[in-house]
Every structure is written in C-alpha cells, then in structure tokens.
Design a protein around this motif. Structure first.
Motif, PDB file in Angstrom:
ATOM      1  N   GLN A 269       0.820  -1.203   0.000  1.00  0.00           N
ATOM      2  CA  GLN A 269       0.000   0.000   0.000  1.00  0.00           C
ATOM      3  C   GLN A 269       0.853   1.252   0.000  1.00  0.00           C
ATOM      4  O   GLN A 269       1.974   1.277   0.518  1.00  0.00           O
ATOM      5  N   SER A 270       0.276   2.326  -0.547  1.00  0.00           N
ATOM      6  CA  SER A 270       0.910   3.639  -0.462  1.00  0.00           C
ATOM      7  C   SER A 270       0.647   4.217   0.924  1.00  0.00           C
ATOM      8  O   SER A 270      -0.197   3.715   1.676  1.00  0.00           O
TER       9      SER A 270
ATOM     10  N   LEU B  39      -5.647   5.768   5.270  1.00  0.00           N
ATOM     11  CA  LEU B  39      -7.088   5.563   5.129  1.00  0.00           C
ATOM     12  C   LEU B  39      -7.502   4.239   5.768  1.00  0.00           C
ATOM     13  O   LEU B  39      -8.528   4.169   6.453  1.00  0.00           O
ATOM     14  N   GLY B  40      -6.697   3.184   5.565  1.00  0.00           N
ATOM     15  CA  GLY B  40      -6.981   1.896   6.194  1.00  0.00           C
ATOM     16  C   GLY B  40      -6.955   1.992   7.705  1.00  0.00           C
ATOM     17  O   GLY B  40      -7.800   1.406   8.399  1.00  0.00           O
ATOM     18  N   LEU B  41      -5.978   2.744   8.242  1.00  0.00           N
ATOM     19  CA  LEU B  41      -5.890   2.952   9.683  1.00  0.00           C
ATOM     20  C   LEU B  41      -7.126   3.671  10.204  1.00  0.00           C
ATOM     21  O   LEU B  41      -7.712   3.277  11.226  1.00  0.00           O
ATOM     22  N   MET B  42      -7.552   4.725   9.508  1.00  0.00           N
ATOM     23  CA  MET B  42      -8.715   5.498   9.947  1.00  0.00           C
ATOM     24  C   MET B  42      -9.995   4.657   9.913  1.00  0.00           C
ATOM     25  O   MET B  42     -10.852   4.770  10.799  1.00  0.00           O
TER      26      MET B  42
ATOM     27  N   LEU C 113       2.223   4.762  13.560  1.00  0.00           N
ATOM     28  CA  LEU C 113       1.274   3.655  13.372  1.00  0.00           C
ATOM     29  C   LEU C 113       1.365   3.037  11.979  1.00  0.00           C
ATOM     30  O   LEU C 113       1.184   1.831  11.821  1.00  0.00           O
ATOM     31  N   VAL C 114       1.643   3.862  10.968  1.00  0.00           N
ATOM     32  CA  VAL C 114       1.647   3.344   9.592  1.00  0.00           C
ATOM     33  C   VAL C 114       3.058   3.116   9.053  1.00  0.00           C
ATOM     34  O   VAL C 114       3.229   2.614   7.943  1.00  0.00           O
ATOM     35  N   GLY C 115       4.069   3.498   9.830  1.00  0.00           N
ATOM     36  CA  GLY C 115       5.436   3.281   9.389  1.00  0.00           C
ATOM     37  C   GLY C 115       5.863   4.200   8.260  1.00  0.00           C
ATOM     38  O   GLY C 115       6.435   3.759   7.266  1.00  0.00           O
ATOM     39  N   ALA C 116       5.573   5.488   8.416  1.00  0.00           N
ATOM     40  CA  ALA C 116       5.938   6.475   7.389  1.00  0.00           C
ATOM     41  C   ALA C 116       6.504   7.716   8.070  1.00  0.00           C
ATOM     42  O   ALA C 116       6.423   7.862   9.290  1.00  0.00           O
ATOM     43  N   SER C 117       7.080   8.617   7.286  1.00  0.00           N
ATOM     44  CA  SER C 117       7.600   9.859   7.857  1.00  0.00           C
ATOM     45  C   SER C 117       6.451  10.819   8.137  1.00  0.00           C
ATOM     46  O   SER C 117       5.384  10.738   7.516  1.00  0.00           O
ATOM     47  N   ARG C 118       6.680  11.762   9.072  1.00  0.00           N
ATOM     48  CA  ARG C 118       5.629  12.724   9.393  1.00  0.00           C
ATOM     49  C   ARG C 118       5.314  13.605   8.187  1.00  0.00           C
ATOM     50  O   ARG C 118       4.164  14.003   7.982  1.00  0.00           O
ATOM     51  N   VAL C 119       6.329  13.919   7.381  1.00  0.00           N
ATOM     52  CA  VAL C 119       6.111  14.742   6.187  1.00  0.00           C
ATOM     53  C   VAL C 119       5.177  14.038   5.214  1.00  0.00           C
ATOM     54  O   VAL C 119       4.244  14.644   4.663  1.00  0.00           O
ATOM     55  N   MET C 120       5.411  12.737   4.994  1.00  0.00           N
ATOM     56  CA  MET C 120       4.561  11.957   4.099  1.00  0.00           C
ATOM     57  C   MET C 120       3.135  11.862   4.635  1.00  0.00           C
ATOM     58  O   MET C 120       2.162  11.936   3.878  1.00  0.00           O
TER      59      MET C 120
END
Length: 237
Positions: A163-164, A170-173, A202-209
C-alpha cells in the motif's frame, strides 16, 4: 472477620460501580468459578492512571498481567536506530502481558502509555499462572486471543507491504473508526486524539509523508479534522 472482608470486597467488585475494577467484565474471566475469582479479585492491584502515564516500559521484566477496565493505551516500541513505532492501540476489556505465561525470563517488548485517564487491574504472574493451570478453559481462551492478535498483525503487515502511505492512513482510519469511533453528522468521529507523528508511527511512514497524505485525503473528502479529532466521512463505509 477476614473472610467477611474478602467476601464484601468481591461483592462490591461485582457491582456496576465505576469506582471499582471488575475483572469479570472481561470475557476471559467470565467462566471462572466464584472461588477462584475471589482469590483473583483480592490479589489484583487496581490502578487509576492519568493521561500520558507509563504502565510498563520496553525492556522491563514481565511480572504482571494487565486488564484494561477503562481508557486506552498505545503500545510503543523503540527501534535500535531510535525510531518509535506504535504497535497497537488497546482499550477496555483487553489484556496485556499474557504472553509472559509462555516464556521464561520474559521482558516487555513495548512501552504502554495511557492516551487518556485509565483504570487497570494488574495480577502478578505467579497468581495468574496458578489460576490458568486450574482453569483449562481460561488457558484455551488466552491461546485463542493470542492467535487472533497474531493473525491481525500478519494481515496488517501483508497489507502495508503493498500500500501507499495514503492507503495505509485511510486503512488505519477505517479500522479506528470501527473500533474507536462514534457516529456524527459527517460520518464517524475517531475518539482517540492522534497527532501526525503518532499516525506516522502507526503506519510506518515519515511525518512529512503523513502530513501530505492527510491533506490529499481531506481534499478528496475522505477525512476532515474537528479540533483534536479526525472524522472519517460517510463515503468510506
């Protein structure tokens, strides 16, 4: 005299009184006999925690099993390179620390931090092990719960790999809206106030992303912000 005090404590615990923490509210304990439950109720340590307080820390020895009566906790793991990952958000009725029953010299793999005011029952490992040995049905229920958690984590990892960042958020929400949401005019208000940094963990991404993805999801009318809470729009259900 002592017996009367113990019986009084147990009777009070069974009452629907928010001043007390009743382990019998948890499905894991619903099948216990009164005799065994008396010992647990008397031995349990009842804690009232404020927002931001630590229940246990990563690396500590596991010496208790915890049952959440009220409130929610985030399970936070610090990686070797200093990054934080939120493994899970847990709430009322859920148990923490039961994995220690199946490992010797177990340590906490994450830190549990309260997201709001919370009430927790803790039972020392020795007492809990004795109960599990005498109540096979309880042991089986714990194994089922652990299996469900493992399967849930496996599903999340499998989905996240393809997933992007936008899809992950969106999946988390959607998941949080189902588990921690309340209906509102625009859709479902997620009752946990989350920062962008926490969403990133939670999603394993940077805060900027995460910031960019939330802007895009808002522009597409999937999400909106109401003070400290996110609202997942009706179109997502």
């Amino acid at each position: 005299m002592l017996k009367r005090i113990v019986n009084s404590e147990v009777r009070t615990c069974f009452m629907n009184n928010k001043g007390y923490l009743c382990l019998r509210d948890n499905a894991l304990f619903s099948g216990l006999s009164m005799e065994f439950f008396r010992h647990i109720c008397w031995a349990a340590n009842k804690q009232h925690m404020r927002k931001g307080h630590i229940l246990f820390q990563q690396g500590e020895a596991v010496d208790s099993v915890y049952v959440i009566k009220e409130g929610r906790f985030k399970l936070l793991r610090m990686t070797e390179d200093g990054n934080e990952t939120i493994l899970q958000i847990v709430g009322p009725g859920e148990m923490l620390g039961e994995t220690a029953l199946f490992r010797q010299d177990a340590i906490q793999v994450a830190t549990a931090i309260s997201l709001e005011e919370a009430k927790v029952c803790s039972i020392d490992r020795c007492t809990f092990e004795k109960v599990v040995k005498k109540e096979p049905d309880l042991a089986l229920e714990i194994i089922r719960n652990l299996n469900d958690r493992l399967y849930h984590v496996w599903e999340q990892v499998s989905e996240a790999n393809r997933q992007s960042t936008q899809e992950k958020i969106l999946g988390l929400m959607i998941r949080l809206a189902r588990e921690q949401g309340e209906a509102c005019a625009d859709g479902s208000r997620i009752t946990i106030p989350l920062t962008q940094q926490e969403i990133a963990a939670l999603v394993g991404a940077s805060r900027v992303m995460v910031s960019q993805s939330i802007k895009e999801l808002t522009a597409k009318n999937y999400l909106c912000r109401e003070k400290r809470h996110y609202i997942l729009k009706n179109r997502c259900f």
